[in-house]
Design a protein around this motif. Structure first.
Motif, PDB file in Angstrom:
ATOM      1  N   SER A  71       0.172  -5.552   2.334  1.00  0.00           N
ATOM      2  CA  SER A  71       0.226  -4.747   1.110  1.00  0.00           C
ATOM      3  C   SER A  71       0.914  -5.502  -0.018  1.00  0.00           C
ATOM      4  N   GLN A  72       1.937  -6.274   0.303  1.00  0.00           N
ATOM      5  CA  GLN A  72       2.632  -7.057  -0.710  1.00  0.00           C
ATOM      6  C   GLN A  72       1.726  -8.108  -1.329  1.00  0.00           C
ATOM      7  N   GLU A  73       0.792  -8.603  -0.543  1.00  0.00           N
ATOM      8  CA  GLU A  73      -0.074  -9.687  -1.012  1.00  0.00           C
ATOM      9  C   GLU A  73      -1.425  -9.190  -1.505  1.00  0.00           C
ATOM     10  N   GLY A  74      -1.512  -7.865  -1.761  1.00  0.00           N
ATOM     11  CA  GLY A  74      -2.687  -7.353  -2.449  1.00  0.00           C
ATOM     12  C   GLY A  74      -3.666  -6.533  -1.638  1.00  0.00           C
ATOM     13  N   SER A  75      -3.442  -6.387  -0.328  1.00  0.00           N
ATOM     14  CA  SER A  75      -4.366  -5.621   0.498  1.00  0.00           C
ATOM     15  C   SER A  75      -3.991  -4.140   0.495  1.00  0.00           C
ATOM     16  N   TRP A  76      -4.996  -3.294   0.281  1.00  0.00           N
ATOM     17  CA  TRP A  76      -4.767  -1.857   0.357  1.00  0.00           C
ATOM     18  C   TRP A  76      -4.652  -1.425   1.814  1.00  0.00           C
ATOM     19  N   CYS A  77      -3.762  -0.476   2.063  1.00  0.00           N
ATOM     20  CA  CYS A  77      -3.523   0.024   3.416  1.00  0.00           C
ATOM     21  C   CYS A  77      -3.611   1.546   3.431  1.00  0.00           C
ATOM     22  N   ALA A  78      -3.986   2.103   4.564  1.00  0.00           N
ATOM     23  CA  ALA A  78      -4.049   3.552   4.722  1.00  0.00           C
ATOM     24  C   ALA A  78      -3.381   3.939   6.027  1.00  0.00           C
ATOM     25  N   ALA A  79      -2.718   5.090   6.034  1.00  0.00           N
ATOM     26  CA  ALA A  79      -2.097   5.646   7.239  1.00  0.00           C
ATOM     27  C   ALA A  79      -2.661   7.040   7.450  1.00  0.00           C
ATOM     28  N   VAL A  80      -3.278   7.270   8.598  1.00  0.00           N
ATOM     29  CA  VAL A  80      -3.990   8.514   8.877  1.00  0.00           C
ATOM     30  C   VAL A  80      -3.336   9.243  10.050  1.00  0.00           C
ATOM     31  N   GLY A  81      -3.144  10.559   9.877  1.00  0.00           N
ATOM     32  CA  GLY A  81      -2.640  11.376  10.972  1.00  0.00           C
ATOM     33  C   GLY A  81      -1.163  11.212  11.261  1.00  0.00           C
ATOM     34  N   MET A  82      -0.368  10.868  10.256  1.00  0.00           N
ATOM     35  CA  MET A  82       1.076  10.692  10.436  1.00  0.00           C
ATOM     36  C   MET A  82       1.806  11.496   9.369  1.00  0.00           C
ATOM     37  N   PRO A  83       1.863  12.822   9.518  1.00  0.00           N
ATOM     38  CA  PRO A  83       2.439  13.666   8.461  1.00  0.00           C
ATOM     39  C   PRO A  83       3.917  13.422   8.197  1.00  0.00           C
ATOM     40  N   GLU A  84       4.639  12.898   9.200  1.00  0.00           N
ATOM     41  CA  GLU A  84       6.071  12.680   9.024  1.00  0.00           C
ATOM     42  C   GLU A  84       6.385  11.330   8.388  1.00  0.00           C
ATOM     43  N   LEU A  85       5.362  10.524   8.169  1.00  0.00           N
ATOM     44  CA  LEU A  85       5.576   9.198   7.591  1.00  0.00           C
ATOM     45  C   LEU A  85       6.046   9.343   6.149  1.00  0.00           C
ATOM     46  N   GLY A  86       7.211   8.797   5.846  1.00  0.00           N
ATOM     47  CA  GLY A  86       7.787   8.955   4.520  1.00  0.00           C
ATOM     48  C   GLY A  86       7.599   7.740   3.641  1.00  0.00           C
ATOM     49  N   ALA A  87       7.392   7.974   2.357  1.00  0.00           N
ATOM     50  CA  ALA A  87       7.222   6.875   1.407  1.00  0.00           C
ATOM     51  C   ALA A  87       8.493   6.038   1.315  1.00  0.00           C
ATOM     52  N   GLU A  88       9.649   6.698   1.402  1.00  0.00           N
ATOM     53  CA  GLU A  88      10.918   5.965   1.302  1.00  0.00           C
ATOM     54  C   GLU A  88      11.077   4.990   2.464  1.00  0.00           C
ATOM     55  N   ALA A  89      10.749   5.460   3.674  1.00  0.00           N
ATOM     56  CA  ALA A  89      10.847   4.591   4.844  1.00  0.00           C
ATOM     57  C   ALA A  89       9.855   3.432   4.737  1.00  0.00           C
ATOM     58  N   ALA A  90       8.652   3.728   4.271  1.00  0.00           N
ATOM     59  CA  ALA A  90       7.642   2.681   4.112  1.00  0.00           C
ATOM     60  C   ALA A  90       8.104   1.620   3.118  1.00  0.00           C
ATOM     61  N   ALA A  91       8.652   2.065   2.001  1.00  0.00           N
ATOM     62  CA  ALA A  91       9.134   1.124   0.992  1.00  0.00           C
ATOM     63  C   ALA A  91      10.292   0.295   1.535  1.00  0.00           C
ATOM     64  N   VAL A 103      -3.070   9.872   4.526  1.00  0.00           N
ATOM     65  CA  VAL A 103      -3.916  11.020   4.874  1.00  0.00           C
ATOM     66  C   VAL A 103      -3.209  11.730   6.030  1.00  0.00           C
ATOM     67  N   PRO A 104      -2.260  12.628   5.725  1.00  0.00           N
ATOM     68  CA  PRO A 104      -1.409  13.219   6.774  1.00  0.00           C
ATOM     69  C   PRO A 104      -2.170  14.048   7.789  1.00  0.00           C
ATOM     70  N   GLU A 105      -3.135  14.849   7.339  1.00  0.00           N
ATOM     71  CA  GLU A 105      -3.843  15.773   8.231  1.00  0.00           C
ATOM     72  C   GLU A 105      -5.353  15.542   8.114  1.00  0.00           C
ATOM     73  N   PRO A 106      -5.916  14.618   8.894  1.00  0.00           N
ATOM     74  CA  PRO A 106      -7.349  14.322   8.769  1.00  0.00           C
ATOM     75  C   PRO A 106      -8.254  15.356   9.430  1.00  0.00           C
ATOM     76  N   GLY A 107      -7.679  16.229  10.263  1.00  0.00           N
ATOM     77  CA  GLY A 107      -8.495  17.236  10.928  1.00  0.00           C
ATOM     78  C   GLY A 107      -9.173  16.711  12.175  1.00  0.00           C
ATOM     79  N   ALA A 108     -10.103  17.509  12.687  1.00  0.00           N
ATOM     80  CA  ALA A 108     -10.763  17.173  13.950  1.00  0.00           C
ATOM     81  C   ALA A 108     -11.631  15.920  13.837  1.00  0.00           C
ATOM     82  N   ARG A 109     -12.119  15.636  12.636  1.00  0.00           N
ATOM     83  CA  ARG A 109     -12.990  14.473  12.434  1.00  0.00           C
ATOM     84  C   ARG A 109     -12.194  13.263  11.960  1.00  0.00           C
ATOM     85  N   TRP A 110     -11.070  13.063  12.583  1.00  0.00           N
ATOM     86  CA  TRP A 110     -10.178  11.975  12.183  1.00  0.00           C
ATOM     87  C   TRP A 110     -10.837  10.610  12.316  1.00  0.00           C
ATOM     88  N   LEU A 111     -11.667  10.428  13.342  1.00  0.00           N
ATOM     89  CA  LEU A 111     -12.296   9.125  13.535  1.00  0.00           C
ATOM     90  C   LEU A 111     -13.254   8.805  12.388  1.00  0.00           C
TER      91      LEU A 111
END
Length: 234
Positions: A71-91, A103-111
């Protein structure tokens, strides 16, 4: 019986081996996303290979650390199905928030959500909410290779390139009944499809600054525990 090996034959074997390593190195370098140097030392190829999947257990901090350098070098990243993941911790672990999609709650069609994101995101992390069959994994991995994306799974995934595991956690900072937890020293083990012998390293996750850092080699050798081999990667 004494076996005599001709020096020119030995030299030819070494030359061919070096040539193969150079070719493999060029291929890997062209399709590998960078990671923290402490992780690069134990990951096959020294980074995250495009078109491959990696499993992480059980640490969300390690998962975020894998996404930090890309992410630091320009690549976009996504985190799916992790509602407790905090922006502060990520930073704190080095993830560039301006290139992070949650995407905290992707639902049944998460794949399907993960597959859609992998069409446009170089790195997609997911915590599966259901099992994935070998057939589903094969179809998904073909799509991942076609797009040149990397999948990081917090959990189980068939056909993973490597499995990362955090063990032997030890917190520092507390005195005798007082103080604050300041850092956590862990062993990170990596077992890959390319090597049957796990690679291990001691790291601070988090270190006193809240990020990932390597334990000095001399201290790591003294403290590195012996683990049984991890379960073979799918």
């Amino acid at each position: 019986m004494k076996v005599i090996v001709r020096e020119d034959a030995v030299g030819e074997v070494r030359r061919l081996r070096a040539q193969l390593e150079r070719v493999q190195g060029r291929r890997m370098d062209a399709a590998v996303l960078p990671v923290h140097s402490a992780l690069a030392d134990i990951l096959p190829g020294g980074g995250l290979r495009a078109g491959a999947a990696y499993t992480v257990a059980p640490s969300a901090s390690l998962l975020l650390s894998l996404m930090a350098r890309p992410s630091q070098e320009g690549s976009w990243c996504a985190a799916v199905g992790m509602p407790e993941l905090g922006a502060e911790a990520a930073a704190g672990l080095g993830v560039a928030l301006e290139r992070l999609v949650l995407v905290p709650e992707p639902g049944a069609r998460w794949l399907g959500v993960v597959a859609t994101l992998a069409e446009v995101m170089p790195v997609v992390a997911v915590r599966p909410t259901g099992t994935v069959s070998d057939a589903e994994a094969s179809r998904f991995m073909a799509r991942l290779r076609d797009r040149g994306a990397t999948l990081i799974v917090q959990g189980v995934w068939p056909q993973a390139e490597a499995a990362l595991q955090v063990t032997g956690a030890r917190w520092s900072g507390l005195g005798e009944g007082h103080g604050y937890l300041s850092s956590r020293e862990v062993t990170v083990s990596v077992q890959s499809r390319r090597s049957p012998v796990p690679r291990r390293a001691r790291m601070l996750l988090p270190d006193p600054m809240g990020a990932l850092s390597a334990v000095p080699a001399a201290l790591a050798e003294e403290q590195l525990p012996v683990h049984r081999p991890l379960r073979a990667v799918g």
